[in-house]
Structure formats: C-alpha cells, structure tokens
Design an enzyme around this catalytic site. Sequence first.
Site, short mmCIF file in Angstrom:
data_model
loop_
_atom_site.label_atom_id
_atom_site.label_comp_id
_atom_site.label_asym_id
_atom_site.label_seq_id
_atom_site.Cartn_x
_atom_site.Cartn_y
_atom_site.Cartn_z
N ARG A 197 46.54 -11.98 -61.94
CA ARG A 197 45.88 -12.45 -60.69
C ARG A 197 45.42 -11.36 -60.06
NH1 ARG A 197 46.33 -16.24 -63.42
NH2 ARG A 197 47.18 -18.12 -62.79
N SER A 248 46.69 -23.03 -55.79
CA SER A 248 47.71 -21.98 -55.26
C SER A 248 47.73 -21.46 -54.25
CB SER A 248 48.08 -21.37 -56.29
OG SER A 248 48.84 -22.10 -57.98
N GLU A 318 47.92 -16.14 -52.70
CA GLU A 318 47.06 -15.87 -53.99
C GLU A 318 46.06 -16.37 -53.13
OE1 GLU A 318 45.20 -17.85 -57.96
OE2 GLU A 318 45.34 -18.26 -55.87
#
Length: 328
Positions: A197, A248, A318
């Site tokens: 990520r 998320s 995130e």
Amino acid sequence: METMQGPNKKPTAGTRKQIALASWREEIAGVVRGQVRLDEPMSRRTSLGIGGPADLWFEPENAQDLSGALAIARRRRVPWRVVGAGSNLLVADEGFRGMVVHLRADFVPVEVGSRKDLVRVSYSAGMRCAAAHRHAAESELVGLEFLAGIPGSLGGAVRMNAGTRLGDMADVLEDVEVATADGCRSVPASELSLGYRKAAIPRGGIVTRVAVLLRQVDPNTLLSLRDRVRAETEWRDAAQPKGKSAGSTFKNPPGGSAGRMIDEAGLKGRRIGGAFVSEKHANFLMSDGKATAKDMLELIDLCRSEVEAMFKVRLELEIELLGVRDAD
Ligand code: EPU
C-alpha cells in the site's frame, strides 16, 4: 470584496489572504484550458460524502495544461493535491485551502503496444480501476483481475500500490508518466519503491498515464480467470459493507489484520455522531450520511487507542487525508 477596514487603514491579515486567494485563482483560471470550479464542495467528490470546499478544482485539458497550472502553483506557493475517484479520502470539514487536481478518464487515450511476448497497455491515470479491468478483459488480456474490486482511479491505485487477494499494481506496472511544473517524464516502476500500500511518486509530480504489461492467454485460462473474479466479487459483497465509506480505513499491520483487531477490541457498531464502525467489517469506518470529518477523526482515534491498548500495535491510516493532519 471588502479590502480595507475603514478609510486609509491597512488591510488586515484576513483581507490580505482573501486578495491573495482571488489573485492566484484568477491567474490559473485565466490561463488553463481545462475546467475550473471555485469553492468546490468536496463532499460531492468523495465516497464518504464528507468535506468542505476546495478553493479551486481543476480538470486539466492535457499534460501541458496541467504543467502550466503546477508552475503557477509553485510560483505562487499554492498548495495542491490530486484527487481521483475520492474513494479513499477523508476531507476536512473546513475543506482545502489550495488547488485540487482531478484527471478525467479520457485525459489521455488508451494505447496498446507490445513488449516481447507481453502486451503493453497504457491508460489515463484518471480512468476508474473497474473500467481498466473491463477494457483488458474485453481485449482478452489478463493481469488486471485484481482491479475489478477496487473502487478508485488508476492513478490512485498506483499511488497506493492498491491490491486485493488477486494481486496488486506492482505485479503489472511497467512505467508511469508523471507531470510536474517543469513538464512530463516517464518513470519506470522500479523507481517507484512499490511496497504494501505504498509508492514513492516523484516529488511535485502527478501520475498522468499508467502503463501495464498484460498477457494474452488461451480461452480456457481466460474463462477460469473470469470465474475467479466472479468468486472474488461474491466474496467481497458478502464480507464488505455497502454504503458511505472509504474502504479499509487502516493498513493491516505486519502479520496482522486491522479489521480483526478492531473487531476483537469490541468496537463493531461503535458510533460517534454520524460515524460508525461497520458491523460487517470492522476496518470499514462509515458515515450514515450526516457524519462530519470531526466525527470520523474521533472514531479513528478511538479505534487506534483501543487497539493499541489491547494489542500494543499502532494502526496506520490506509485512507488519505486532505486538509487534515494525521495524528502520527
Ligand atoms: N476480520 C474479522 N473481523 C472483521 C473483519 C475482518 O475478524 O470485522 C478478519 C477476517 O475474518 C479475516 C481477516 O480479518 O480473517 C482479514 O479480513 P479480510 O479477509 O476481510 O481482508 P482485509 O485484510 O481486511 C484486504 C484489503 C481490502 C481488500 C481485501 C480483499 C487492506 C487494508 N485491505 O482486507 O482492501 O478488499 O483484503 O482482497 O489491505 C481497501 O483497500 O480499501 C480494501 C477494502
């Protein structure tokens, strides 16, 4: 606009700010060819439906147009950010003092070429992930199956090295084109430090074009991949909530699961104002349609502190923030 606080008085700091705002916005709006909107409500531009106005919303016509606006922003010291589909973003209730750049899906046309035994396809960074997946699938090319379940734009997917259980951007990315105030250049994927990520986009740059390497396969492999995408979509529909969220909220900590930790901390259903932790998946912090950014941030803090108390792990965001500072 009021410029003075009475006869012969000096402008106040607030008035000076207003004059400066009017003048950079006028300069950009005067030279660019793309679309410009003033005081654009960011709540309309995010999947969470949260966020006050951005001073200027800019959809450039082409890469030169974009570089020109970035050059003005640099000279005038105007903060800017690029926003794609807004599906991974929490914007402050006060909005954003600066320019928001948004690339359209057709910012550049799709180009198809070849690379040894692979097919190179280059897409606009403004294209939605699902649309890129559809394009590849219709062209009988494989490699973008993981994009089917990602709600954002391709540029955002590169910036986050977005992925699902079927893979991530790093698996297929060959290079990107990046626009800066000084023009455009190509950057190979190997220079983007792609990790879980994360990606390192060159400073002051905006990804405008995303080139991936895909494979042509036999019809049977194609069919079985389609089945995997279908199964993955069904799994996601069962595991993840629909409604106003940014997906998320936290990254999974090494070896762990943010969703499971928030769940085990007993936070499912916990609510602050209009923000609540999904009962279906605890890493989805949702809005009931009335949540403010303040509600969301308080809920984020609560999840972090309860998880930290129980697991001694500090959850990293995130989602991206705009106009808000992360507590980290
Ligand atoms: N779990 C719980 N309680 C919950 C939620 C999850 O116990 O409330 C458990 C699950 O049972 C599972 C584990 O936690 O054992 C992991 O959950 P899940 O399989 O749902 O995957 P995830 O790690 O939470 C990641 C991505 C998702 C992506 C899915 C599927 C991150 C932070 N999230 O979720 O991406 O859709 O895998 O590929 O890596 C996003 O990035 O916005 C996103 C939704």
